[in-house]
Motif scaffolding. Structure first.
Motif, PDB file in Angstrom:
ATOM      1  N   TYR A  75       0.779  -1.039  -0.115  1.00  0.00           N
ATOM      2  CA  TYR A  75       0.052  -0.150   0.438  1.00  0.00           C
ATOM      3  C   TYR A  75       0.971   1.511   0.037  1.00  0.00           C
ATOM      4  O   TYR A  75       1.920   1.414   0.344  1.00  0.00           O
ATOM      5  CB  TYR A  75      -1.055  -0.034   1.228  1.00  0.00           C
ATOM      6  N   PHE A  76       0.750   1.983  -0.780  1.00  0.00           N
ATOM      7  CA  PHE A  76       0.927   4.086  -0.814  1.00  0.00           C
ATOM      8  C   PHE A  76      -0.431   4.454  -0.765  1.00  0.00           C
ATOM      9  O   PHE A  76      -0.992   5.197  -1.104  1.00  0.00           O
ATOM     10  CB  PHE A  76       1.124   4.347  -1.980  1.00  0.00           C
ATOM     11  N   ASP A  77       0.238   4.277   0.882  1.00  0.00           N
ATOM     12  CA  ASP A  77      -0.818   5.503   2.337  1.00  0.00           C
ATOM     13  C   ASP A  77      -0.610   6.921   1.722  1.00  0.00           C
ATOM     14  O   ASP A  77       0.544   7.719   2.409  1.00  0.00           O
ATOM     15  CB  ASP A  77      -0.754   5.389   3.261  1.00  0.00           C
ATOM     16  N   VAL A  78      -1.633   7.455   0.793  1.00  0.00           N
ATOM     17  CA  VAL A  78      -1.660   9.191   0.644  1.00  0.00           C
ATOM     18  C   VAL A  78      -1.583   9.282   2.253  1.00  0.00           C
ATOM     19  O   VAL A  78      -3.202   9.227   2.497  1.00  0.00           O
ATOM     20  CB  VAL A  78      -1.570   9.704  -0.498  1.00  0.00           C
ATOM     21  N   HIS A  79      -0.897  10.547   3.294  1.00  0.00           N
ATOM     22  CA  HIS A  79      -1.640  10.815   4.379  1.00  0.00           C
ATOM     23  C   HIS A  79      -2.093  12.633   3.958  1.00  0.00           C
ATOM     24  O   HIS A  79      -3.375  13.351   4.489  1.00  0.00           O
ATOM     25  CB  HIS A  79      -1.109  11.824   5.000  1.00  0.00           C
ATOM     26  N   GLU A  80      -1.443  13.623   3.184  1.00  0.00           N
ATOM     27  CA  GLU A  80      -1.628  14.994   2.678  1.00  0.00           C
ATOM     28  C   GLU A  80      -1.065  15.369   1.830  1.00  0.00           C
ATOM     29  O   GLU A  80       0.291  14.702   1.263  1.00  0.00           O
ATOM     30  CB  GLU A  80      -1.657  15.698   3.926  1.00  0.00           C
ATOM     31  N   VAL A  81      -1.565  16.505   0.518  1.00  0.00           N
ATOM     32  CA  VAL A  81      -1.086  16.726  -0.688  1.00  0.00           C
ATOM     33  C   VAL A  81      -1.046  17.894  -0.557  1.00  0.00           C
ATOM     34  O   VAL A  81      -2.486  17.809  -0.904  1.00  0.00           O
ATOM     35  CB  VAL A  81      -1.465  15.868  -2.001  1.00  0.00           C
ATOM     36  N   TYR A  82      -0.517  19.145  -0.664  1.00  0.00           N
ATOM     37  CA  TYR A  82      -1.040  20.291  -0.076  1.00  0.00           C
ATOM     38  C   TYR A  82       0.454  21.249  -0.780  1.00  0.00           C
ATOM     39  O   TYR A  82       1.534  20.629  -0.994  1.00  0.00           O
ATOM     40  CB  TYR A  82      -1.165  20.948   1.024  1.00  0.00           C
ATOM     41  N   GLN A  83       0.140  22.347  -1.255  1.00  0.00           N
ATOM     42  CA  GLN A  83       0.742  23.721  -2.093  1.00  0.00           C
ATOM     43  C   GLN A  83       1.671  23.992  -0.817  1.00  0.00           C
ATOM     44  O   GLN A  83       1.058  25.603   0.127  1.00  0.00           O
ATOM     45  CB  GLN A  83       0.111  24.856  -2.732  1.00  0.00           C
ATOM     46  N   SER A  84       2.945  24.001  -0.104  1.00  0.00           N
ATOM     47  CA  SER A  84       3.748  24.373   0.259  1.00  0.00           C
ATOM     48  C   SER A  84       4.654  25.727   0.382  1.00  0.00           C
ATOM     49  O   SER A  84       4.794  26.396   1.042  1.00  0.00           O
ATOM     50  CB  SER A  84       4.867  23.223   1.119  1.00  0.00           C
ATOM     51  N   ALA A  85       4.731  26.247  -0.947  1.00  0.00           N
ATOM     52  CA  ALA A  85       5.356  27.294  -1.534  1.00  0.00           C
ATOM     53  C   ALA A  85       4.123  27.549  -3.044  1.00  0.00           C
ATOM     54  O   ALA A  85       3.595  26.718  -3.751  1.00  0.00           O
ATOM     55  CB  ALA A  85       6.521  27.305  -1.854  1.00  0.00           C
ATOM     56  N   GLU A  86       4.627  28.912  -3.537  1.00  0.00           N
ATOM     57  CA  GLU A  86       4.441  28.824  -4.771  1.00  0.00           C
ATOM     58  C   GLU A  86       4.489  28.101  -6.059  1.00  0.00           C
ATOM     59  O   GLU A  86       3.652  27.339  -6.737  1.00  0.00           O
ATOM     60  CB  GLU A  86       4.509  30.292  -5.328  1.00  0.00           C
ATOM     61  N   ASP A  87       5.360  27.830  -5.941  1.00  0.00           N
ATOM     62  CA  ASP A  87       6.204  26.361  -6.419  1.00  0.00           C
ATOM     63  C   ASP A  87       6.386  24.928  -5.917  1.00  0.00           C
ATOM     64  O   ASP A  87       6.879  24.591  -6.508  1.00  0.00           O
ATOM     65  CB  ASP A  87       7.734  26.919  -7.847  1.00  0.00           C
ATOM     66  N   THR A  88       5.444  24.866  -4.941  1.00  0.00           N
ATOM     67  CA  THR A  88       6.300  23.287  -4.473  1.00  0.00           C
ATOM     68  C   THR A  88       4.961  22.946  -4.442  1.00  0.00           C
ATOM     69  O   THR A  88       3.851  23.624  -3.399  1.00  0.00           O
ATOM     70  CB  THR A  88       6.905  23.613  -3.623  1.00  0.00           C
ATOM     71  N   ILE A  89       4.908  21.742  -4.661  1.00  0.00           N
ATOM     72  CA  ILE A  89       3.547  20.747  -4.078  1.00  0.00           C
ATOM     73  C   ILE A  89       4.407  19.880  -3.336  1.00  0.00           C
ATOM     74  O   ILE A  89       5.043  19.361  -3.319  1.00  0.00           O
ATOM     75  CB  ILE A  89       2.851  19.804  -5.274  1.00  0.00           C
ATOM     76  N   LEU A  90       3.891  19.632  -1.959  1.00  0.00           N
ATOM     77  CA  LEU A  90       4.366  18.679  -1.127  1.00  0.00           C
ATOM     78  C   LEU A  90       3.564  16.889  -0.455  1.00  0.00           C
ATOM     79  O   LEU A  90       2.180  17.629  -0.826  1.00  0.00           O
ATOM     80  CB  LEU A  90       4.722  19.179   0.779  1.00  0.00           C
ATOM     81  N   ALA A  91       3.522  16.236  -0.714  1.00  0.00           N
ATOM     82  CA  ALA A  91       3.461  14.674  -0.893  1.00  0.00           C
ATOM     83  C   ALA A  91       3.510  14.244   0.605  1.00  0.00           C
ATOM     84  O   ALA A  91       4.797  13.761   0.349  1.00  0.00           O
ATOM     85  CB  ALA A  91       2.622  14.252  -1.932  1.00  0.00           C
TER      86      ALA A  91
END
Length: 148
Positions: A75-91
């Protein structure tokens, strides 16, 4: 639409985030959407480092192949995906599974993916960070698992 209307063609960041939220949880089962990545996408994790979408496709194919070959459950459990800066997404995510060995060894590690966005909102860089060294993850292969 003309090729010169690139600004109007760009995806909103929210849409890129939604695609990642859909793709990531099933990456061991089915292919991801490659239209959100640049041709020269750069990827790095603790064991791999490469450039170009062709190689990026191969790494995901390899993940699916090895998941089916070596695991009874993965399993690949995704906890959160969000924009952390103008040009960056964190998962933020967790990989967990049961190896296809008689002692049913379990694998578990956490990590996060940092995606860098180009001006036209395509991902040009994907860096994975793990919470432990690859050797520590491999050591889990030899530990006896717990029966369900």
């Amino acid at each position: 639409m003309s090729i010169f209307n690139r600004v109007e063609d760009k995806l909103p960041v929210e849409q890129v985030i939604e695609i990642l939220k859909q793709d990531l949880p099933t990456l061991f089962e089915k292919d991801i959407s490659y239209n959100i990545y640049t041709q020269d996408i750069y990827f790095q994790d603790p064991v791999n480092k490469f450039k170009w979408k062709f190689n990026y496709r191969i790494i995901f194919w390899t993940l699916r192949f090895h998941a089916r070959l070596f695991f009874t459950q993965i399993y690949f459990d995704v906890h959160e995906v969000y924009q952390s800066a103008e040009d960056t997404i964190l998962a933020k995510w967790t990989v967990r599974g049961v190896l296809r060995v008689p002692w049913k060894a379990r694998i578990l590690f956490n990590g996060y993916s940092t995606y860098k966005l180009s001006p036209d909102t395509l991902i040009y860089e994907h860096i994975d960070t793990w919470d432990r060294k690859p050797s520590e993850i491999l050591a889990q292969f030899w530990q006896k698992g717990v029966d369900n």
